[in-house]
Scaffold this active site. Structure first.
Site, PDB file in Angstrom:
ATOM      1  N   GLU B 218       0.708  -0.929   0.194  1.00 11.11           N
ATOM      2  CA  GLU B 218      -0.216   0.164   0.283  1.00 11.11           C
ATOM      3  C   GLU B 218       0.872   1.082  -0.074  1.00 11.11           C
ATOM      4  O   GLU B 218       1.454   2.050   1.054  1.00 11.11           O
ATOM      5  CB  GLU B 218      -1.029  -0.166   1.098  1.00 11.11           C
ATOM      6  CG  GLU B 218      -2.228  -0.704   1.295  1.00 11.11           C
ATOM      7  CD  GLU B 218      -2.728  -1.486   0.652  1.00 11.11           C
ATOM      8  OE1 GLU B 218      -3.306   0.253   0.313  1.00 11.11           O
ATOM      9  OE2 GLU B 218      -3.750  -2.166  -0.070  1.00 11.11           O
ATOM     10  N   CYS B 252      -2.307   9.503   3.335  1.00 15.36           N
ATOM     11  CA  CYS B 252      -2.066   8.561   2.021  1.00 15.36           C
ATOM     12  C   CYS B 252      -3.143   9.055   0.579  1.00 15.36           C
ATOM     13  O   CYS B 252      -2.861   9.120  -0.645  1.00 15.36           O
ATOM     14  CB  CYS B 252      -1.521   7.437   1.550  1.00 15.36           C
ATOM     15  SG  CYS B 252      -3.390   5.843   2.027  1.00 15.36           S
TER      16      CYS B 252
END
Lengths: 486, 476
Positions: B218, B252
């Site tokens: 990720e 993010c």
């Protein structure tokens, strides 16, 4: 018949003076641009490619059978059953389901997002690379291709240079059936493949050995390219005392000697008690004679070893333990007889490497537990087999081991089921494919949420400054239970 | 001296001896995790406040509640997820049992970052713990957690308090910085789940390749936010600002930069100023609702970015407080640092484009981002941006709310990552899906058709049977 342009395949760079020029650059750039243009996105385009692939198989059946016979002495039966028809089935299945697979998948929302449209969209990755091996050179290059095309990618195929007859057909004939602006076949050996892997792909699908799998994944890591690795290992085959030896012998032998043993999911070695071994050996001899006659070398139904290197490797393995059945070989023909070895030690080469040939060692164990312990001491295999009249025993084997796939009381029949995934675990691989799983492998699943542009008042509850009330309400609205309220 | 050897051996042995074998055991671990959250809420809030100046609201919303939601979802669905999936059979296997069995991989490693240090450690952990074998004889993964050393207050809680709630024979927290993590990665794991930067993602994947260990990465990138002329500036300003400045921009999936026309920019700037004042008051530094930068290194990096383009809103900073004001930059060039790296801070650059097409072209010239946003009253425009780009996830007319839905997978594509999780997707990530076919030992006569020698007649019969009649019919 010939669709567009020429030069579907990039010839072996050894044939041209390259002097440090990258032989793949132009091809890859061309394919990338084609992808960017959006040509591969429509269902019509994808279906047309799949139909082209289907016509390639139908119109070149003899050519393919001849190539497979040349490379591996494959009988027409084996070529049909394990290569051509299997691939055709995948093409048909993909054509039939393409629209359904391409559809956005709706997602469930919570209380605060009831007015939003939430779904998962399947998108092609872009430029994908398929590296295929030599043992099922049609199946293992075209079945991944079906999924890659169905998912809307541009594809680079790198067939094995070892199965040269098939490589030629794939390089020269196949491109004529596909849109060559979005598809290319590249040729070469390990060195060229290494060069190819320096480039950035959006997905890499590799079938081959664990050793090379590591090389592929390491190269992919440099570009953060996701991979599927279909690798191998030693597939154990446990044979319980409680079974019919002749039935077991038939089933094990058929899956072991199919394609002269050159199958990643073939039973690699048998685990059974000494008593079972006594009963199994005559049954295996009987089966082998029934299948291949008294002189297997003259049977049209037995394959040959792909090349000298593999042949020599296998011939050396014939020296392990004792030959109980077979053991003959003929270098000029790359022929190895259907062989069974006994009194084999775990430390001998035949129990150290994936056999990939028509040799079946039998290793003795005294119980199911010992068999399970033996299996679990080793790398997780691609396939695992257990034969027993007792479903309890079969289930025990299943539950206390791990492997890519598992079959009770038969061999790798499950690979013909389009509804189950084929893939390894641990050293036998990562990722999976066949049927819809191939389409999913080559698609990025993109989570999408389309909110209304207005109704701002509803959103205000989440903005600072915060009160306790905000917090409570938001937490409640976001909880999983809330999706049942409306 | 390898500091991890003993821990890893202990966990592997636990996995092999079947220590983790029962659905009850698996559920007990998840309930333990739930109790950890409930019984230490204040401790966790304090640690998050200490590390990132997170408000109680943000901690609750984006860390505790999300983790709790995942635990509840897993507990509720564990049995259903664990069940063998029956699959359609073909002619040859009609009498057989064909299914996909979910199995744990074995020893899994979860490496977590510092920005949502609780959420991004525990949510993967839920999936790893839940992944289990059959109901009859289940075994689960053994887990090694490597929390970020940068968010050191949470790290302390995870290292000292969390293990008390889980069975320590199957679970360990390991600590350390980049060097120790490198050492850890030399060991063999059966799965590695990593959240962090693309640069480190490559290192993790390369290390994993040596052992043929599958990974989920990720990662991140610069998430574009296209704002169409046809929209309400105040609504857009609210939504973009909330998602940009949440956690002081250290997210993010936050909108990283805005693409809009010069005209839209004129309307957006006052709206953004209004929003920022509304959210954080006239002196954002004294607002309890605005976070702080995690450490000096990140602070210095961000402060340098304030020099790009021109400051239209904000621009203040305070080193002693690691405070950066909610900032908007204009007149930014693509070549400047603020447009070259993921910002990961409360700074929002606006770049001008003259049309949707130009925006799409700009976006597609760059790496595929983790998230992509498009704001417009016209659903056609939104759909166009969606259709002509790619990203991990996409949201039209809002920020990263899609992440909060456990029914949707969360993951990147290209440089923003590979693999996905949340909800059932976490369970699937940490499970090997094993294809199983159980046939009967008898009825050998039916199989005889497939054995050599093959006569032309037999072959014809078989080929007829194998003719795909629009279904997966292969008869062997």
């Amino acid at each position: 018949m010939s669709k567009k342009g020429s030069g579907g395949a990039v010839k072996n760079p050894g044939a041209e003076p390259t002097l440090g020029i990258d032989p793949f650059q132009d091809t890859l750039r061309r394919l990338r641009e084609a992808f960017k243009s959006g040509r591969t996105r429509s269902a019509e385009f994808r279906a047309a490619q799949l139909q082209g692939l289907g016509r390639f198989l139908q119109e070149n059946k003899q050519l393919l059978q001849d190539a497979l016979a040349q490379d591996l002495h494959k009988s027409a039966f084996e070529a049909d059953v394990s290569e051509i028809i299997t691939t055709q089935n995948e093409v048909d299945y993909a054509l039939k389901n393409l629209q359904a697979w391409m559809k956005d998948e709706p997602g469930s929302t919570n209380l605060f997002m009831k007015l939003d449209s939430v779904f998962i969209r399947k998108e092609p990755f872009g430029l994908v690379l398929i590296i295929a091996p030599w043992n099922y050179p049609v199946n293992l290059v075209l079945v991944p291709l079906v999924g890659a095309l169905a998912a809307g990618n541009c594809v680079v195929l790198k067939p094995s240079e070892i199965s040269q007859g098939t490589e030629k057909v794939l390089a020269e004939v196949l491109p004529q059936y596909l849109d060559q602006s979005c598809f290319a076949v590249v040729l070469g050996g390990p060195q060229e493949t290494g060069q190819l892997l320096e480039h950035k792909f959006n997905y890499i699908f590799f079938t081959g050995s664990p050793r090379v799998g590591k090389i592929v994944m390491t190269a992919a890591a440099k570009h953060l390219t996701p991979v599927t690795l279909e690798l191998g290992g030693k597939n154990p085959c446990y044979v319980d005392d409680n079974c019919d030896p002749q039935t077991v012998a038939n089933r094990v032998a058929w899956f072991r000697y199919f394609n002269a043993g050159q199958t990643c999911v073939a039973p690699d070695y048998v685990l059974c008690s000494p008593e079972m071994q006594e009963r199994l050996l005559p049954a295996l001899q009987s089966t082998i004679t029934r299948f291949y006659g008294d002189d297997p070398q003259s049977s049209p139904n037995l394959g040959r070893i792909i090349n000298q290197k593999q042949f020599q490797r296998l011939r050396a393995l014939l020296g392990c333990g004792h030959v109980a059945i077979g053991g003959q070989s003929d270098e000029s023909d790359r022929y190895i007889a259907p062989t069974v070895l006994v009194d084999v030690q775990e430390t001998e080469p035949v129990m150290q490497e994936e056999i990939f040939g028509p040799i079946l060692p039998i290793v003795n164990v005294r119980s199911v537990d010992e068999a399970i312990e033996f299996i679990n001491r080793r790398e997780k295999p691609l396939a695992l087999y257990a034969f027993s009249n007792s479903s309890q025993v079969v289930n025990q084997m299943l539950e206390r081991t791990s492997s890519g796939g598992f079959a009770g009381n038969d061999g790798f029949l499950y690979v013909s089921l389009l509804s189950v995934p084929l893939g390894g675990v641990g050293h036998s691989g990562m990722g999976r494919y066949h049927g819809k799983f191939t389409f999913d492998t080559f698609s990025h699943h993109r989570t999408c949420l389309l909110a209304p542009s207005g109704l701002e008042k509803l959103k205000e509850i989440r903005y600072p400054p915060y009160t306790d009330w905000n917090q409570q309400l938001l937490r409640w609205g976001m909880g999983p239970k809330s999706c049942t309220l409306l």
